[in-house]
Design a protein around this motif. Structure first.
Motif, PDB file in Angstrom:
ATOM      1  N   ARG A   1     -13.694  69.609  64.352  1.00 41.25           N
ATOM      2  CA  ARG A   1     -12.366  70.047  63.924  1.00 41.25           C
ATOM      3  C   ARG A   1     -12.258  71.567  63.910  1.00 41.25           C
ATOM      4  O   ARG A   1     -11.290  72.142  64.405  1.00 41.25           O
ATOM      5  CB  ARG A   1     -12.078  69.503  62.519  1.00 41.25           C
ATOM      6  CG  ARG A   1     -10.708  69.934  61.977  1.00 41.25           C
ATOM      7  CD  ARG A   1     -10.610  69.712  60.481  1.00 41.25           C
ATOM      8  NE  ARG A   1     -11.544  70.538  59.739  1.00 41.25           N
ATOM      9  CZ  ARG A   1     -11.356  71.833  59.492  1.00 41.25           C
ATOM     10  NH1 ARG A   1     -10.278  72.460  59.959  1.00 41.25           N
ATOM     11  NH2 ARG A   1     -12.257  72.532  58.806  1.00 41.25           N
TER      12      ARG A   1
ATOM     13  N   GLU B   1      -9.787  74.026  66.263  1.00 42.61           N
ATOM     14  CA  GLU B   1      -8.869  75.011  65.700  1.00 42.61           C
ATOM     15  C   GLU B   1      -9.148  76.400  66.261  1.00 42.61           C
ATOM     16  O   GLU B   1      -8.226  77.141  66.615  1.00 42.61           O
ATOM     17  CB  GLU B   1      -8.984  75.025  64.177  1.00 42.61           C
ATOM     18  CG  GLU B   1      -8.414  73.782  63.507  1.00 42.61           C
ATOM     19  CD  GLU B   1      -8.507  73.829  62.003  1.00 42.61           C
ATOM     20  OE1 GLU B   1      -8.995  74.859  61.476  1.00 42.61           O
ATOM     21  OE2 GLU B   1      -8.099  72.860  61.345  1.00 42.61           O
TER      22      GLU B   1
ATOM     23  N   GLU C   1      -8.065  76.625  69.988  1.00 42.21           N
ATOM     24  CA  GLU C   1      -6.616  76.717  70.151  1.00 42.21           C
ATOM     25  C   GLU C   1      -6.110  78.117  69.805  1.00 42.21           C
ATOM     26  O   GLU C   1      -5.200  78.639  70.457  1.00 42.21           O
ATOM     27  CB  GLU C   1      -5.932  75.660  69.284  1.00 42.21           C
ATOM     28  CG  GLU C   1      -6.143  74.240  69.808  1.00 42.21           C
ATOM     29  CD  GLU C   1      -5.605  73.173  68.869  1.00 42.21           C
ATOM     30  OE1 GLU C   1      -5.206  73.531  67.729  1.00 42.21           O
ATOM     31  OE2 GLU C   1      -5.597  71.996  69.268  1.00 42.21           O
ATOM     32  N   ARG C   2      -6.708  78.731  68.786  1.00 36.42           N
ATOM     33  CA  ARG C   2      -6.309  80.097  68.445  1.00 36.42           C
ATOM     34  C   ARG C   2      -6.781  81.094  69.485  1.00 36.42           C
ATOM     35  O   ARG C   2      -6.055  82.014  69.862  1.00 36.42           O
ATOM     36  CB  ARG C   2      -6.856  80.463  67.059  1.00 36.42           C
ATOM     37  CG  ARG C   2      -6.200  79.711  65.923  1.00 36.42           C
ATOM     38  CD  ARG C   2      -6.562  80.322  64.582  1.00 36.42           C
ATOM     39  NE  ARG C   2      -7.952  80.135  64.249  1.00 36.42           N
ATOM     40  CZ  ARG C   2      -8.439  79.080  63.620  1.00 36.42           C
ATOM     41  NH1 ARG C   2      -7.640  78.096  63.286  1.00 36.42           N
ATOM     42  NH2 ARG C   2      -9.721  78.998  63.319  1.00 36.42           N
TER      43      ARG C   2
ATOM     44  N   SER D   1      -8.752  75.004  55.713  1.00 41.64           N
ATOM     45  CA  SER D   1      -8.468  73.668  56.230  1.00 41.64           C
ATOM     46  C   SER D   1      -6.997  73.298  56.127  1.00 41.64           C
ATOM     47  O   SER D   1      -6.581  72.248  56.621  1.00 41.64           O
ATOM     48  CB  SER D   1      -9.312  72.636  55.473  1.00 41.64           C
ATOM     49  OG  SER D   1      -8.975  72.624  54.095  1.00 41.64           O
TER      50      SER D   1
ATOM     51  N   ASN E   1      -3.115  73.105  56.946  1.00 45.17           N
ATOM     52  CA  ASN E   1      -2.130  73.373  57.993  1.00 45.17           C
ATOM     53  C   ASN E   1      -0.900  73.972  57.319  1.00 45.17           C
ATOM     54  O   ASN E   1      -0.877  74.182  56.102  1.00 45.17           O
ATOM     55  CB  ASN E   1      -1.796  72.096  58.780  1.00 45.17           C
ATOM     56  CG  ASN E   1      -1.264  70.986  57.889  1.00 45.17           C
ATOM     57  OD1 ASN E   1      -0.607  71.234  56.870  1.00 45.17           O
ATOM     58  ND2 ASN E   1      -1.533  69.743  58.271  1.00 45.17           N
ATOM     59  N   TRP E   2       0.150  74.236  58.106  1.00 43.63           N
ATOM     60  CA  TRP E   2       1.309  74.923  57.531  1.00 43.63           C
ATOM     61  C   TRP E   2       1.978  74.089  56.440  1.00 43.63           C
ATOM     62  O   TRP E   2       2.334  74.601  55.374  1.00 43.63           O
ATOM     63  CB  TRP E   2       2.324  75.270  58.621  1.00 43.63           C
ATOM     64  CG  TRP E   2       3.561  75.895  58.066  1.00 43.63           C
ATOM     65  CD1 TRP E   2       4.796  75.349  57.957  1.00 43.63           C
ATOM     66  CD2 TRP E   2       3.668  77.201  57.476  1.00 43.63           C
ATOM     67  NE1 TRP E   2       5.678  76.216  57.354  1.00 43.63           N
ATOM     68  CE2 TRP E   2       5.001  77.368  57.052  1.00 43.63           C
ATOM     69  CE3 TRP E   2       2.771  78.248  57.273  1.00 43.63           C
ATOM     70  CZ2 TRP E   2       5.457  78.531  56.442  1.00 43.63           C
ATOM     71  CZ3 TRP E   2       3.230  79.411  56.658  1.00 43.63           C
ATOM     72  CH2 TRP E   2       4.551  79.542  56.247  1.00 43.63           C
TER      73      TRP E   2
ATOM     74  N   THR F   1      -7.265  80.835  60.145  1.00 40.18           N
ATOM     75  CA  THR F   1      -6.755  79.595  59.583  1.00 40.18           C
ATOM     76  C   THR F   1      -5.585  79.038  60.384  1.00 40.18           C
ATOM     77  O   THR F   1      -4.853  79.771  61.053  1.00 40.18           O
ATOM     78  CB  THR F   1      -6.288  79.815  58.129  1.00 40.18           C
ATOM     79  OG1 THR F   1      -5.235  80.786  58.120  1.00 40.18           O
ATOM     80  CG2 THR F   1      -7.433  80.310  57.256  1.00 40.18           C
ATOM     81  N   ALA F   2      -5.414  77.718  60.270  1.00 37.49           N
ATOM     82  CA  ALA F   2      -4.337  77.049  61.000  1.00 37.49           C
ATOM     83  C   ALA F   2      -2.971  77.452  60.468  1.00 37.49           C
ATOM     84  O   ALA F   2      -2.021  77.661  61.233  1.00 37.49           O
ATOM     85  CB  ALA F   2      -4.521  75.535  60.909  1.00 37.49           C
ATOM     86  N   TRP F   3      -2.835  77.559  59.148  1.00 39.44           N
ATOM     87  CA  TRP F   3      -1.526  77.900  58.579  1.00 39.44           C
ATOM     88  C   TRP F   3      -1.100  79.305  58.959  1.00 39.44           C
ATOM     89  O   TRP F   3       0.088  79.565  59.174  1.00 39.44           O
ATOM     90  CB  TRP F   3      -1.529  77.725  57.056  1.00 39.44           C
ATOM     91  CG  TRP F   3      -2.544  78.545  56.333  1.00 39.44           C
ATOM     92  CD1 TRP F   3      -3.789  78.159  55.967  1.00 39.44           C
ATOM     93  CD2 TRP F   3      -2.411  79.908  55.888  1.00 39.44           C
ATOM     94  NE1 TRP F   3      -4.463  79.187  55.327  1.00 39.44           N
ATOM     95  CE2 TRP F   3      -3.629  80.272  55.256  1.00 39.44           C
ATOM     96  CE3 TRP F   3      -1.383  80.836  55.951  1.00 39.44           C
ATOM     97  CZ2 TRP F   3      -3.837  81.521  54.708  1.00 39.44           C
ATOM     98  CZ3 TRP F   3      -1.599  82.102  55.404  1.00 39.44           C
ATOM     99  CH2 TRP F   3      -2.807  82.426  54.785  1.00 39.44           C
TER     100      TRP F   3
ATOM    101  N   ASN G   1      -1.806  80.842  61.748  1.00 41.08           N
ATOM    102  CA  ASN G   1      -1.470  80.847  63.170  1.00 41.08           C
ATOM    103  C   ASN G   1      -0.347  79.892  63.543  1.00 41.08           C
ATOM    104  O   ASN G   1      -0.040  79.736  64.730  1.00 41.08           O
ATOM    105  CB  ASN G   1      -2.725  80.513  63.982  1.00 41.08           C
ATOM    106  CG  ASN G   1      -3.721  81.661  63.991  1.00 41.08           C
ATOM    107  OD1 ASN G   1      -3.555  82.646  64.706  1.00 41.08           O
ATOM    108  ND2 ASN G   1      -4.762  81.546  63.165  1.00 41.08           N
ATOM    109  N   ALA G   2       0.254  79.249  62.546  1.00 39.71           N
ATOM    110  CA  ALA G   2       1.387  78.364  62.825  1.00 39.71           C
ATOM    111  C   ALA G   2       2.573  79.163  63.358  1.00 39.71           C
ATOM    112  O   ALA G   2       2.768  80.338  63.004  1.00 39.71           O
ATOM    113  CB  ALA G   2       1.790  77.630  61.545  1.00 39.71           C
TER     114      ALA G   2
END
Length: 399
Positions: A154, A158, A161-162, A187, A189-190, A368-370, A372-373
Motif C-alpha cells: 500500500r 501511494e 502515484e505521487r 494513512s 485519504n482526503w 501523505t495521500a490527503w 496530494n489529493a
C-alpha cells in the motif's frame, strides 16, 4: 556448460520455459511490470526461493508488487544501496541442474519485448562455481529488502502515484519505509482527513479558516512583512494582546495555530519590526511551489534576528510565521501539539529543531495521500488550501 546469446523476445520465451521446467527460482532484478511473464511467475510462486525486485525511481509497477503480497521468498528493495539496484539475474535450479539468464532485460514489457536487449543464457551443473556465485548473489540481494506485506504494498503504491506526478522521481522511494510511515496521519485519504478535522474538539473550523485567509490577504496586499501595521504583525506572530484586537479582522482568537504570547524575545523582535524576520518571511513565495532552499534561506534570516539575544527563536515561533503565510505548506509545531505530532508524524521531539523541521515534518506531510489529493470543489476547497496548517485541529491536545 551450454551458453547462448538472447535478445529480448528470446529471453522472454526462455524465462517462461525455465519457470515451467525448474523447481527453484533465484532472481535479482531491477524492475518489474505487469506482463504475461509476471502472470507465469504468480502461477509458479511456490517455486520461489529468493526473488528480489528493485523499486528505484518507482519504475516497478505497484500492481506487480501487489501480486506478490505474502509470497514467501519474494522481496523488494527497501534499503538504500548508495547507487541504483540494477541487476538482471534470473537463476533456476532443479537437483544438480541449473540454468540462468544474465544480461540487460528487466522483468518488464520493454525488457522482454520491445527493447533492444542482450542477455546470456547459461546451463550447467548447479555445483559449479558460476552458479554458486549467482545463488549467493540473489540471496544477498534479498537482505537489502523486505518481504511484501499488505502495508508495504500500500505504501509503495501511494509513493509511486505521487512520484509519477513529479518531474524528478525519488531515487529510493522506500528507503527506511517503516520509519517514514506516519502511524495515522500518513494513512489518511482526503475523506478521512476531512472527517478528523471536523471532529476537532478544540478548533472552530470556520473561524480557523477565516483567520488563515485574513493572514494570507495581508501578505498578498503588502510588499513586505515589514510594511504590516504593528497590530497585524503581532496577529500573524500570535502575540497580539486583547487590548489591540480592534476592527473586524483583528478581533478574533489569534492564539489558534500557536500562541506565542510567552515568547518574550520573539515578541520583542516582532514589536521592533526586525528586518531579519521580515526578510525571512518575504523570501517565502505567496503562491506556488516552496522548495527546501526557500526554507533554508528562511532559517538563515530568521536566526539572524536573534543574534546576541539570550534566547533564540525556535521551531515554534518560526513555524507559526510560516503557517500564517503558507498554510498549504506549513504547520506550527509547538507545546500543545508536539506530543501528538511526534507520535503521528514519526519524529523524536528531542531531535526537532530548525534544521530538521523540513525533513521531519514537511517532507513527511508531503508524502501523505490527503496532502496530494486534488483540490475538491465547494467548502472543502477552502480547507484544502490550508490543509497543512489545519493539521493543528487533529494534533492539538489541551494541557
Amino acid at each position: 556448460m551450454k551458453i547462448e546469446l538472447l535478445d529480448a523476445t528470446s529471453a522472454s520465451h526462455s524465462l517462461v520455459t525455465l519457470m515451467k521446467e525448474y523447481d527453484e527460482f533465484y532472481w535479482a532484478v531491477a524492475w518489474a511490470g505487469v506482463t504475461d511473464e509476471g502472470i507465469e511467475l504468480q502461477k509458479y510462486a511456490h517455486k520461489i526461493k529468493s526473488v528480489t525486485f528493485g523499486l528505484s525511481f518507482c519504475h516497478t509497477d505497484p500492481s506487480f508488487v501487489d501480486n506478490l503480497q505474502g509470497v514467501e521468498g519474494a522481496y523488494v528493495i527497501t534499503k538504500s544501496t548508495g547507487g541504483t539496484f540494477h541487476p538482471k539475474v534470473y537463476c533456476f535450479k532443479s537437483g544438480d541442474r541449473a540454468a540462468a539468464i544474465v544480461g540487460s532485460s528487466n522483468f518488464t514489457f520493454g525488457g522482454l519485448r520491445k527493447n533492444s536487449e542482450a542477455s546470456v543464457y547459461v546451463e550447467g551443473a548447479a555445483s559449479s562455481e558460476f552458479f554458486q556465485d549467482l545463488f549467493d548473489y540473489t540471496i544477498n540481494s534479498a537482505k537489502m529488502g523486505e518481504g511484501i506485506t499488505k502495508e508495504l504494498a500500500r505504501m509503495y503504491r501511494e509513493k509511486a502515484e505521487r512520484e509519477a506526478k513529479k518531474p524528478h522521481r525519488q531515487h529510493d522511494p522506500m528507503n527506511e519505509w517503516k520509519n517514514q510511515t506516519p502511524l495515522e496521519v500518513g494513512s489518511m485519504n482526503w475523506a478521512e482527513y476531512v472527517s478528523r478535522i471536523n471532529k476537532s474538539k478544540h478548533h472552530n473550523i470556520k473561524k480557523s479558516l477565516k483567520l488563515l485567509r485574513i493572514s494570507q490577504k495581508w501578505f498578498s496586499s503588502e510588499a513586505s512583512f515589514s510594511d504590516f501595521s504593528g497590530e497585524k504583525r503581532r496577529a500573524v506572530a500570535g502575540t497580539l494582546p486583547e487590548s489591540q484586537k480592534k476592527g473586524s479582522d483583528l478581533n478574533r482568537d489569534w492564539g489558534w495555530f500557536g500562541s506565542m504570547i510567552g515568547a518574550g524575545t520573539f515578541k520583542n523582535r516582532i514589536n521592533k519590526n526586525n528586518k531579519h524576520l521580515a526578510k525571512a518571511l518575504d523570501g517565502i513565495p505567496n503562491k506556488g511551489e516552496i522548495s527546501p532552499n526557500h526554507y533554508k534561506d528562511f532559517v538563515i534570516s530568521f536566526r539572524k534576528a536573534f543574534v546576541g539575544a539570550s534566547r533564540s527563536g525556535g521551531v515554534a515561533t518560526a513555524s507559526r510565521l510560516l503557517a500564517m503565510k503558507r498554510p498549504d505548506v506549513f504547520v506550527c509545531i509547538c507545546g500543545p501539539n508536539i506530543d501528538e505530532a511526534s507520535a503521528l508524524l514519526g519524529f523524536k521531539k528531542q531531535n526537532l529543531d530548525l534544521d530538521t523541521y523540513w525533513d521531519e515534518v514537511i517532507e513527511v506531510v508531503r508524502e501523505t495521500a490527503w496532502y496530494n489529493a486534488d483540490k475538491p470543489a465547494g467548502s472543502e476547497g477552502k480547507l484544502w488550501e490550508s490543509r497543512v496548517a489545519m493539521l493543528d485541529a487533529i494534533l492539538y491536545k489541551e494541557s
